[in-house]
Design an enzyme around this catalytic site. Structure first.
Site, PDB file in Angstrom:
ATOM      1  N   GLU A 174       0.665  -1.030  -0.048  1.00 12.15           N
ATOM      2  CA  GLU A 174       0.103  -0.129  -0.125  1.00 12.15           C
ATOM      3  C   GLU A 174       0.812   1.256  -0.014  1.00 12.15           C
ATOM      4  O   GLU A 174       0.477   2.413   0.270  1.00 12.15           O
ATOM      5  CB  GLU A 174      -1.010  -0.013   1.153  1.00 12.15           C
ATOM      6  CG  GLU A 174      -1.931  -1.429   1.188  1.00 12.15           C
ATOM      7  CD  GLU A 174      -3.156  -1.112   0.298  1.00 12.15           C
ATOM      8  OE1 GLU A 174      -3.687   0.056   0.347  1.00 12.15           O
ATOM      9  OE2 GLU A 174      -3.534  -1.917  -0.368  1.00 12.15           O
ATOM     10  N   HIS A 250      -4.627   1.640   7.492  1.00 11.05           N
ATOM     11  CA  HIS A 250      -3.304   1.705   7.068  1.00 11.05           C
ATOM     12  C   HIS A 250      -2.469   2.433   8.158  1.00 11.05           C
ATOM     13  O   HIS A 250      -3.073   3.040   9.229  1.00 11.05           O
ATOM     14  CB  HIS A 250      -3.109   2.915   6.039  1.00 11.05           C
ATOM     15  CG  HIS A 250      -3.491   2.308   4.664  1.00 11.05           C
ATOM     16  ND1 HIS A 250      -4.477   3.357   3.751  1.00 11.05           N
ATOM     17  CD2 HIS A 250      -3.196   1.465   4.065  1.00 11.05           C
ATOM     18  CE1 HIS A 250      -4.564   2.780   2.603  1.00 11.05           C
ATOM     19  NE2 HIS A 250      -3.976   1.459   2.603  1.00 11.05           N
ATOM     20  N   CYS A 368      -3.235  11.168   3.740  1.00  8.58           N
ATOM     21  CA  CYS A 368      -3.512  10.466   2.492  1.00  8.58           C
ATOM     22  C   CYS A 368      -3.056  11.010   1.166  1.00  8.58           C
ATOM     23  O   CYS A 368      -2.766  10.420   0.300  1.00  8.58           O
ATOM     24  CB  CYS A 368      -4.829   9.888   2.484  1.00  8.58           C
ATOM     25  SG  CYS A 368      -5.309   9.065   4.025  1.00  8.58           S
TER      26      CYS A 368
HETATM   27  N1  LIG Z   1      -4.604   5.961   4.675  1.00  7.23           N
HETATM   28  C1  LIG Z   1      -4.184   6.288   3.203  1.00  7.23           C
HETATM   29  N2  LIG Z   1      -2.960   6.644   3.008  1.00  7.23           N
HETATM   30  N3  LIG Z   1      -5.080   6.517   2.316  1.00  7.23           N
HETATM   31  C2  LIG Z   1      -6.418   6.612   2.365  1.00  7.23           C
HETATM   32  C3  LIG Z   1      -7.121   5.828   1.331  1.00  7.23           C
HETATM   33  C4  LIG Z   1      -8.537   5.618   1.224  1.00  7.23           C
HETATM   34  C5  LIG Z   1      -9.023   4.787   0.272  1.00  7.23           C
HETATM   35  N4  LIG Z   1     -10.537   5.122   0.062  1.00  7.23           N
HETATM   36  C6  LIG Z   1     -11.216   4.652  -1.102  1.00  7.23           C
HETATM   37  O1  LIG Z   1     -10.649   3.749  -1.588  1.00  7.23           O
HETATM   38  C7  LIG Z   1     -12.972   4.590  -0.862  1.00  7.23           C
HETATM   39  C8  LIG Z   1     -13.362   4.489  -2.486  1.00  7.23           C
HETATM   40  C9  LIG Z   1     -14.964   4.447  -2.220  1.00  7.23           C
HETATM   41  O2  LIG Z   1     -15.441   3.897  -1.459  1.00  7.23           O
HETATM   42  O3  LIG Z   1     -15.607   5.062  -3.182  1.00  7.23           O
HETATM   43  C10 LIG Z   1      -8.648   3.264   0.367  1.00  7.23           C
HETATM   44  O4  LIG Z   1      -9.468   2.683   1.243  1.00  7.23           O
HETATM   45  O5  LIG Z   1      -7.773   2.908   0.037  1.00  7.23           O
END
Ligand SMILES: N=C(N)NCCC[C@H](NC(=O)CCC(=O)O)C(=O)O
EC number: 3.5.3.23
Length: 444
Positions: A174, A250, A368
């Protein structure tokens, strides 16, 4: 030579929407099917990026991906014209259409893992795009991410680009969301802290039981090998599986580092004392471990407010500041904690709040939205200068958003064949603004 830590924020794409795609990410699930505001989302991101540039930070932007992803829809058997593919997918497999429309590349902390030249044996900055295999909608990002990174950091003398890791659960990766670099000065060799959720090949190690552990030890070790890091400058630490099961999908939802500061929740890790001793020994010098106890901020409040998904930055005057979402102001326990933090004798002297709610509603806070790249002056000069934030780029990108983005989008709108035309028109213009060349499949 001067050293900086640059932040490259992901531009929010024109299809920003809430489709509830991320099992284990509480915000994504709880806001599923709400209407989104792509224009407002993109502008919130630009405001944060510009504010950091105005604070004297080196700030860049990374282009979003082409969505809907017609190539993936074709790969899984939908055929015909673009409009026919979208229409068939909307009827036969709406969940897959939603996945192929996600603007999730905006969270560039998940774009790649980056190791600065001070840490690597060949003295180059290394990039490995994250394969994001745990979520289908994110697993379709890495090839284009690699193209965008190569166009942004486009000088082989300074930048070493790797392919993403094999697309298998052994190598769930990730990116920088599970990687923090600790150092005394950005230009000195530091300690790269890799935090993994599980070991894929060792069945006897702890694992979460409810939600997935997206990052594996095997992936973290592979990235460390590719990036030519010395064993003495790496620490591999396991995330506490109990907090993954409470929505900490994460590591950057439960800890954040900058230079010699590690800000973390007491429940963040396993084997904390031994691992912190290893960090101390490998760091050769003072490390500030700033612990937040459960009776100060519960895991639930940390997940809701994103206290740890803040950016800790070193301002040009040497003081550190926290870049926090306004959600931290709205949570009484977290706001009280942050006010108290400023009175403690730590390097963190300021908190600045930003409204990034459009991203927060999908589980993406300030941290993020950015990929950190520590660089010296020569390396910064070798970056594609058109991607660096300044007054002119800020104005240009706001006008671009105004011209191309919708005010509102619902999941039903993802079946509108017009959206792909709007999105491609916007991205084609963006590649000209940022002078990226042809990074998208539709441009090849
Ligand atoms: N913590 C960090 N670095 N990044 C956050 C990423 C959020 C992302 N949300 C989403 O992909 C949601 C998309 C949706 O539900 O439409 C994920 O879960 O991968």
């Amino acid at each position: 030579m001067k050293q900086f830590e640059a932040n490259f924020d992901g531009l929010v794409g024109p299809t920003h929407n809430y489709a509830g795609l991320s099992f284990g990410n509480v915000a994504s699930y709880s806001n599923a099917a709400q209407a989104s505001n792509p224009k407002a989302a993109a502008k919130q991101g630009l405001q944060k990026a510009k504010a950091l540039a105005d604070l004297g930070m080196v700030q860049g932007v990374l282009a979003p991906q082409e969505r809907p992803d017609l190539y993936t829809l074709r790969r899984i058997g939908f055929s015909g014209s673009d409009a026919e593919i979208i229409q068939k997918a909307a009827v036969q497999a709406p969940a897959l259409l939603n996945a192929c429309c996600s603007a999730s590349s905006m969270w560039t902390a998940n774009a790649a893992t980056v190791s600065p030249s001070a840490d690597t044996r060949d003295g180059k900055v290394h990039f490995t795009p994250a394969n994001l295999v745990d979520k289908f909608h994110r697993s379709i990002e890495p090839l284009t991410t690699g193209n965008i990174l190569k166009s942004t950091f486009n000088n082989e003398r300074y930048f070493h680009h790797h392919s993403h890791l094999p697309e298998h659960s052994y190598f769930g990766d990730e990116g920088a969301a599970n990687h923090t670099r600790l150092c005394h000065d950005y230009g000195e060799a530091g300690v790269e802290l890799f935090v993994y959720g599980q070991s894929a090949t060792n069945p006897n190690t702890p694992k979460p039981t409810k939600f997935p552990a997206r990052q594996t030890l095997e992936a973290s070790q592979a990235v460390a090998r590719l990036h030519q890091l010395e064993d003495e400058s790496c620490v591999f630490m396991q995330q506490n599986p109990d907090v993954i099961d409470q929505g900490v999908f994460h590591n950057d939802v439960i800890s954040v580092g900058n230079q010699n500061v590690l800000f973390y929740h007491e429940q963040a890790f396993l084997d904390t004392d031994a691992k912190f001793a290893e960090i101390r020994q490998k760091m050769n010098g003072d490390v500030h471990f700033i612990k937040v106890a459960t009776d100060q901020v519960s895991i639930n409040d940390a997940v809701k407010s994103y206290l740890f998904n803040t950016q800790i930055i070193t301002l040009p005057n040497g003081e550190m500041a926290i870049i926090a979402p306004t959600d931290c102001q709205e949570n009484p326990a977290v706001f009280a904690y942050l006010n108290e933090l400023l009175t403690l004798n730590t390097p963190i002297k300021q908190v600045k709040y930003f409204d990034v709610k459009q991203s927060m509603q999908n589980g993406g806070g300030p941290a993020c939205l950015r990929l950190r790249v520590a660089m010296n002056e020569n390396e910064i000069a070798a970056v594609n200068q058109n991607t660096l934030m300044n007054d002119a780029l800020f104005t240009r990108l706001n006008l671009w958003v105004d011209k191309h983005y919708r005010d509102q989008l619902t999941v039903n709108d993802l079946a509108d064949p017009q959206l792909i035309i709007e999105s491609r028109t916007a991205l084609d213009e963006l590649t000209q603004i940022l002078k990226l060349g042809s990074v998208y499949q539709f441009q090849k």
